[in-house]
Design a protein around this motif. Structure first.
Motif, mmCIF file in Angstrom:
data_model
loop_
_atom_site.group_PDB
_atom_site.id
_atom_site.type_symbol
_atom_site.label_atom_id
_atom_site.label_comp_id
_atom_site.label_asym_id
_atom_site.label_seq_id
_atom_site.Cartn_x
_atom_site.Cartn_y
_atom_site.Cartn_z
ATOM 1 N N GLU A 154 39.250 5.550 -14.924
ATOM 2 C CA GLU A 154 39.153 7.010 -14.884
ATOM 3 C C GLU A 154 39.180 7.611 -16.287
ATOM 4 O O GLU A 154 38.435 8.559 -16.580
ATOM 5 N N GLN A 173 28.234 9.118 -12.692
ATOM 6 C CA GLN A 173 28.445 9.606 -11.324
ATOM 7 C C GLN A 173 28.711 8.450 -10.369
ATOM 8 O O GLN A 173 29.575 8.519 -9.493
ATOM 9 N N ARG A 219 32.172 7.068 -10.995
ATOM 10 C CA ARG A 219 33.167 8.017 -10.469
ATOM 11 C C ARG A 219 33.249 7.895 -8.952
ATOM 12 O O ARG A 219 34.346 7.935 -8.373
ATOM 13 N N ALA A 220 32.117 7.720 -8.288
ATOM 14 C CA ALA A 220 32.110 7.558 -6.833
ATOM 15 C C ALA A 220 32.911 6.332 -6.428
ATOM 16 O O ALA A 220 33.668 6.357 -5.447
ATOM 17 N N GLU A 256 36.697 7.065 -6.930
ATOM 18 C CA GLU A 256 37.213 7.977 -5.901
ATOM 19 C C GLU A 256 37.342 7.270 -4.555
ATOM 20 O O GLU A 256 38.293 7.490 -3.813
ATOM 21 N N ARG A 267 39.715 8.897 -1.717
ATOM 22 C CA ARG A 267 39.205 10.261 -1.691
ATOM 23 C C ARG A 267 37.718 10.209 -1.319
ATOM 24 O O ARG A 267 36.842 10.339 -2.172
ATOM 25 N N GLU A 322 35.198 13.259 -2.094
ATOM 26 C CA GLU A 322 34.823 13.337 -3.510
ATOM 27 C C GLU A 322 33.875 12.191 -3.873
ATOM 28 O O GLU A 322 32.906 12.374 -4.611
ATOM 29 N N SER A 323 34.157 11.004 -3.326
ATOM 30 C CA SER A 323 33.309 9.853 -3.588
ATOM 31 C C SER A 323 31.892 10.101 -3.085
ATOM 32 O O SER A 323 30.906 9.839 -3.797
ATOM 33 N N LEU A 348 30.366 12.906 -2.628
ATOM 34 C CA LEU A 348 29.710 13.929 -3.433
ATOM 35 C C LEU A 348 29.110 13.323 -4.703
ATOM 36 O O LEU A 348 27.936 13.555 -5.029
ATOM 37 N N HIS A 349 29.902 12.531 -5.413
ATOM 38 C CA HIS A 349 29.410 11.905 -6.641
ATOM 39 C C HIS A 349 28.287 10.913 -6.337
ATOM 40 O O HIS A 349 27.296 10.839 -7.087
#
Length: 214
Positions: free
Chosen positions: A51, A73, A76-77, A80, A85, A88-89, A91-92
């Protein structure tokens, strides 16, 4: 960058970090060291470290090249999702997949570990996100098929792929192998076709993702 990952692949984590520490991100750095650090931290299951590295890459934002933004991205997915999460995952992952579909590239998908990739791809399929792109990279769900394709590479094609992984240009490969530029272009097209890649970087990324020595 290449020296760092050669050391890390051979088990020299500390020496690899020393090489990686010399690479500095700039506004147009196509090989952002932070995304590479994040990928390695994920493989070590170090989520705080991953992170932190992703945050460094995100701070460059839209000044970065598109490929780096997509990879960030996607990483990050993965983080998450491991954190539990899922919203959020997703979305990325959706942002990354839709951008990759527009740019017709799959390379950024190979940054997270394979188990994370499979989980993210499965969730994306269930949501119906970028299905044509996911269909084109169905090999992600079939590791053995990619390995078979790699085995099908001729010795000369493997030589070309090995030099690519060392950062050699097409001209340098031709000089090293004492072949014409057109012959090298033919070998490259065959390597890309067998591995389902569209670029030199993607071919090397796929081979490394499979854990194969190139």
């Amino acid at each position: 960058m290449i020296r760092a990952f050669v050391h890390m692949r051979l088990g020299g984590i500390e020496s690899g970090w020393k090489h990686l520490a010399r690479v500095h991100a700039d506004d147009r750095h196509a090989l952002c060291p932070y995304r590479e650090i994040a990928a390695l931290r994920l493989r070590l299951n170090d989520l705080p470290g991953a992170e932190a590295a992703i945050s460094e890459c995100e701070s460059i934002g839209d000044r970065h090249v598109p490929r780096s933004r997509m990879a960030t991205q996607w990483l990050r997915a993965a983080v998450e999702l491991r954190r539990g999460r899922s919203a959020e995952s997703d979305l990325h992952a959706d942002v990354a997949l839709l951008t990759m579909a527009r740019n017709d590239t799959t390379g950024p998908m190979y940054f997270p570990p394979i188990d994370d990739i499979r989980a993210l791809v499965a969730r994306a399929r269930a949501r119906g996100t970028a299905l044509p792109l996911l269909d084109r990279i169905a090999a992600l769900d079939d590791h053995s098929r990619l390995v078979q394709n790699f085995v099908a590479l001729t010795p000369r094609e493997r030589d070309v792929l090995s030099l690519l992984s060392a950062g050699a240009s097409g001209d340098r490969i031709a000089d090293e192998l004492v072949l014409s530029r057109n012959t090298i272009k033919t070998h490259l097209r065959r390597v890309y076709s067998k591995l389902g890649a569209t670029s030199a970087q993607e071919a090397v990324r796929i081979a490394r993702w499979m854990g194969l020595d190139v």
